[in-house]
Design a protein around this motif. Sequence first.
Motif, PDB file in Angstrom:
ATOM      1  N   PHE A 189      -5.754   1.574  23.518  1.00 35.55           N
ATOM      2  CA  PHE A 189      -5.208   2.805  22.951  1.00 35.55           C
ATOM      3  C   PHE A 189      -6.300   3.863  22.908  1.00 35.55           C
ATOM      4  O   PHE A 189      -7.503   3.551  22.940  1.00 35.55           O
ATOM      5  CB  PHE A 189      -4.657   2.577  21.535  1.00 35.55           C
ATOM      6  CG  PHE A 189      -3.419   1.721  21.475  1.00 35.55           C
ATOM      7  CD1 PHE A 189      -2.171   2.271  21.685  1.00 35.55           C
ATOM      8  CD2 PHE A 189      -3.518   0.364  21.198  1.00 35.55           C
ATOM      9  CE1 PHE A 189      -1.030   1.483  21.620  1.00 35.55           C
ATOM     10  CE2 PHE A 189      -2.390  -0.427  21.136  1.00 35.55           C
ATOM     11  CZ  PHE A 189      -1.140   0.131  21.351  1.00 35.55           C
ATOM     12  N   TYR A 190      -5.853   5.090  22.798  1.00 35.40           N
ATOM     13  CA  TYR A 190      -6.766   6.231  22.673  1.00 35.40           C
ATOM     14  C   TYR A 190      -6.912   6.560  21.191  1.00 35.40           C
ATOM     15  O   TYR A 190      -5.952   6.961  20.530  1.00 35.40           O
ATOM     16  CB  TYR A 190      -6.213   7.434  23.425  1.00 35.40           C
ATOM     17  CG  TYR A 190      -7.209   8.544  23.628  1.00 35.40           C
ATOM     18  CD1 TYR A 190      -8.201   8.446  24.590  1.00 35.40           C
ATOM     19  CD2 TYR A 190      -7.152   9.702  22.859  1.00 35.40           C
ATOM     20  CE1 TYR A 190      -9.113   9.472  24.784  1.00 35.40           C
ATOM     21  CE2 TYR A 190      -8.056  10.732  23.041  1.00 35.40           C
ATOM     22  CZ  TYR A 190      -9.034  10.605  24.009  1.00 35.40           C
ATOM     23  OH  TYR A 190      -9.946  11.620  24.195  1.00 35.40           O
ATOM     24  N   PHE A 191      -8.142   6.383  20.661  1.00 38.24           N
ATOM     25  CA  PHE A 191      -8.407   6.555  19.232  1.00 38.24           C
ATOM     26  C   PHE A 191      -9.087   7.891  18.984  1.00 38.24           C
ATOM     27  O   PHE A 191      -9.807   8.419  19.834  1.00 38.24           O
ATOM     28  CB  PHE A 191      -9.295   5.421  18.717  1.00 38.24           C
ATOM     29  CG  PHE A 191      -8.550   4.151  18.420  1.00 38.24           C
ATOM     30  CD1 PHE A 191      -8.189   3.827  17.116  1.00 38.24           C
ATOM     31  CD2 PHE A 191      -8.198   3.282  19.440  1.00 38.24           C
ATOM     32  CE1 PHE A 191      -7.502   2.660  16.839  1.00 38.24           C
ATOM     33  CE2 PHE A 191      -7.519   2.116  19.176  1.00 38.24           C
ATOM     34  CZ  PHE A 191      -7.166   1.806  17.866  1.00 38.24           C
ATOM     35  N   SER A 192      -8.862   8.407  17.782  1.00 37.00           N
ATOM     36  CA  SER A 192      -9.496   9.653  17.327  1.00 37.00           C
ATOM     37  C   SER A 192      -9.944   9.460  15.880  1.00 37.00           C
ATOM     38  O   SER A 192      -9.155   9.026  15.035  1.00 37.00           O
ATOM     39  CB  SER A 192      -8.527  10.833  17.413  1.00 37.00           C
ATOM     40  OG  SER A 192      -8.144  11.074  18.750  1.00 37.00           O
ATOM     41  N   LEU A 193     -11.197   9.765  15.630  1.00 44.47           N
ATOM     42  CA  LEU A 193     -11.753   9.703  14.277  1.00 44.47           C
ATOM     43  C   LEU A 193     -11.816  11.114  13.723  1.00 44.47           C
ATOM     44  O   LEU A 193     -12.533  11.971  14.259  1.00 44.47           O
ATOM     45  CB  LEU A 193     -13.142   9.070  14.295  1.00 44.47           C
ATOM     46  CG  LEU A 193     -13.867   9.011  12.944  1.00 44.47           C
ATOM     47  CD1 LEU A 193     -13.095   8.149  11.960  1.00 44.47           C
ATOM     48  CD2 LEU A 193     -15.285   8.491  13.112  1.00 44.47           C
ATOM     49  N   ARG A 194     -11.057  11.342  12.666  1.00 44.35           N
ATOM     50  CA  ARG A 194     -11.021  12.641  12.023  1.00 44.35           C
ATOM     51  C   ARG A 194     -11.406  12.495  10.556  1.00 44.35           C
ATOM     52  O   ARG A 194     -11.581  11.388  10.058  1.00 44.35           O
ATOM     53  CB  ARG A 194      -9.630  13.269  12.162  1.00 44.35           C
ATOM     54  CG  ARG A 194      -9.204  13.462  13.621  1.00 44.35           C
ATOM     55  CD  ARG A 194      -7.858  14.129  13.724  1.00 44.35           C
ATOM     56  NE  ARG A 194      -7.513  14.410  15.121  1.00 44.35           N
ATOM     57  CZ  ARG A 194      -6.406  15.016  15.503  1.00 44.35           C
ATOM     58  NH1 ARG A 194      -5.511  15.406  14.587  1.00 44.35           N
ATOM     59  NH2 ARG A 194      -6.168  15.241  16.784  1.00 44.35           N
ATOM     60  N   ARG A 195     -11.500  13.624   9.883  1.00 42.27           N
ATOM     61  CA  ARG A 195     -11.896  13.593   8.470  1.00 42.27           C
ATOM     62  C   ARG A 195     -10.865  12.875   7.609  1.00 42.27           C
ATOM     63  O   ARG A 195     -11.198  12.328   6.562  1.00 42.27           O
ATOM     64  CB  ARG A 195     -12.105  15.017   7.961  1.00 42.27           C
ATOM     65  CG  ARG A 195     -13.246  15.742   8.636  1.00 42.27           C
ATOM     66  CD  ARG A 195     -13.492  17.103   8.025  1.00 42.27           C
ATOM     67  NE  ARG A 195     -14.557  17.815   8.712  1.00 42.27           N
ATOM     68  CZ  ARG A 195     -15.848  17.659   8.445  1.00 42.27           C
ATOM     69  NH1 ARG A 195     -16.211  16.809   7.521  1.00 42.27           N
ATOM     70  NH2 ARG A 195     -16.756  18.343   9.114  1.00 42.27           N
ATOM     71  N   SER A 196      -9.629  12.871   8.042  1.00 39.62           N
ATOM     72  CA  SER A 196      -8.572  12.213   7.271  1.00 39.62           C
ATOM     73  C   SER A 196      -8.447  10.733   7.569  1.00 39.62           C
ATOM     74  O   SER A 196      -7.688  10.035   6.894  1.00 39.62           O
ATOM     75  CB  SER A 196      -7.232  12.902   7.535  1.00 39.62           C
ATOM     76  OG  SER A 196      -6.944  12.924   8.922  1.00 39.62           O
ATOM     77  N   GLY A 197      -9.169  10.221   8.574  1.00 39.93           N
ATOM     78  CA  GLY A 197      -9.099   8.801   8.878  1.00 39.93           C
ATOM     79  C   GLY A 197      -9.147   8.542  10.366  1.00 39.93           C
ATOM     80  O   GLY A 197      -9.441   9.429  11.186  1.00 39.93           O
ATOM     81  N   LEU A 198      -8.848   7.297  10.728  1.00 37.43           N
ATOM     82  CA  LEU A 198      -8.870   6.854  12.122  1.00 37.43           C
ATOM     83  C   LEU A 198      -7.432   6.748  12.624  1.00 37.43           C
ATOM     84  O   LEU A 198      -6.583   6.118  11.984  1.00 37.43           O
ATOM     85  CB  LEU A 198      -9.582   5.503  12.237  1.00 37.43           C
ATOM     86  CG  LEU A 198      -9.749   4.938  13.642  1.00 37.43           C
ATOM     87  CD1 LEU A 198     -10.618   5.852  14.498  1.00 37.43           C
ATOM     88  CD2 LEU A 198     -10.354   3.529  13.595  1.00 37.43           C
TER      89      LEU A 198
END
Length: 542
Positions: A259-268
């Motif tokens: 999967f394509y993951f993104s880490l943002r300030r609100s979570g993963l």
Amino acid sequence: MPGPAGGRRDAASAADDAMDGGAQQSGVRDPPGVGSVEQEEDVGEGPPTTDLRRSQPLFIHSTSRPLSEEEPRASSLPNIPNPFPELCSPSNSPILSSPPGGQGPPREGVCHLVKVFSEDGSCRSLEVSAGTTARQLCEMLVQRTHALHDHSWALVELHQHLALERCLEDHESVVEVQSAWPLGADSRFVFRKNFAKYELFKSNAQSLFPEVMVSSCLEANKSMAHSELIQNFLNSGSCPEVQGFLHLREAGRKVWKRFYFSLRRSGLYYSTKGTSKDPRHLQYFADLTESNIYYVTQGKKHYGTPTEFGFCIKPYKVRSGVKGLKLLCSEDEQSRTCWMAAFRLFKYGMQLYRNYQQAQARLSQHPWITPTPLQSVSDSALVAMDFSGCTGRVIENPSEVLTAALEEAQAWRKKTTHRYSLPAACQSSPLSAAIHRTQPWFHGRISREDTQQLIGRQGLVDGVFLVRESQRNPKGFVLSLCHLQKVKHYLILPSEEEGRLYFTMDDGQTRFADLIQLVEFHQINRGILPCKLRHYCTCVAL
């Protein structure tokens, strides 16, 4: 004369009156705020205690103090209804139950026993207070083992039954981490080097955070260069937005999907539709603020990971067992290092940067304990100097710089050849062939696989090295060096010329009287190696 029925009614009413009086008296000690006004008015109407008969029940209130929230409950209590929750349960729960698998929270002012292991299997038990941090415990162990004091020593939390490990941050409480372990679990603390702990604040930002994994940050800051943007992240301790492909193990199954993951300030998050960042396609995956991030040490054996570069998000509520673990796997070591660094910055933020600054401040207070004084000096800050005249001058001509470097190298070889030469009667002495055994960077007869695991555990940082005996050549040695997160091995062969023994890695073009001279030379000069020798792997016995 009253009948039998009337007598029974009088006795029953008298008993009811006595019960009412006793209840009214017992209501005086009820908790405040619950019917306190009515209770004070009813006290005067009840019969005095001297009129009570022996047959009447007397309500006795317990004088024992309630248990404080810091005291752990006995783990042997069964799960049965609690008739006195206000007396026996600190959480006012109607069920008597044991703690959820842990050892209970630490109590202030009480000494706790912590057992720490070294990489050779030896262990040492220490008594520490509840507020002892990982950095304080490392300093205690450094003093007791007489090891070289630097900020690369670390305390590692190891769960052998789960094949998980993580390096404790300097500010974390050791007792608090230990209290979260389940009783009887194969968990331990390991005291060892970790050169990669603060490498994110020292190394090249582009190598740590590749541009392809932080492109979302560049889109939001188009006027800022990639290196400048990442350096701002590292200096401030804030979290960059990292994105990339990861393998995810589905819950309750042994199937791994990409999967394509993104880490943002609100979570993963991960995308359910390719690389789409549309909110409709983003699935929330984990809250890193309520979890710890672990390296997976034997992923293929325990979890069937597609590669050896696995890591795990372990929520605080998961005490033991595989259930609840969020297992991920990256394509290579650089990708895993990028994700792990971003997770640490996301969770700890400026606290992580303050830990690094405090570690640097401790080293500046004691400059004599720094093992490699040149490690903080970049190559771009060095200039070539000519001291042949009365005063020194800076050499600015590149061709003249190259000529001076060649002359210095030849002078080095001539000087060291006579420096370590022995008298004719002692030329057969094995001193030069055995003096390296006293050095901390020499590890004797360890295999190639064990060498790569040892360097990997102590940090895949450029310049981490060790020297070992060669398994294929009984008279040779091997210099194992980490560069670009890969371990490379260089054969060192002994040779003899005119009765003198020397060692070389380039077929005799550069000769060294012993292995100590070889290591010292490459700590200052790169030579044929891809980088200088910066940190040596070492193990201490507790």
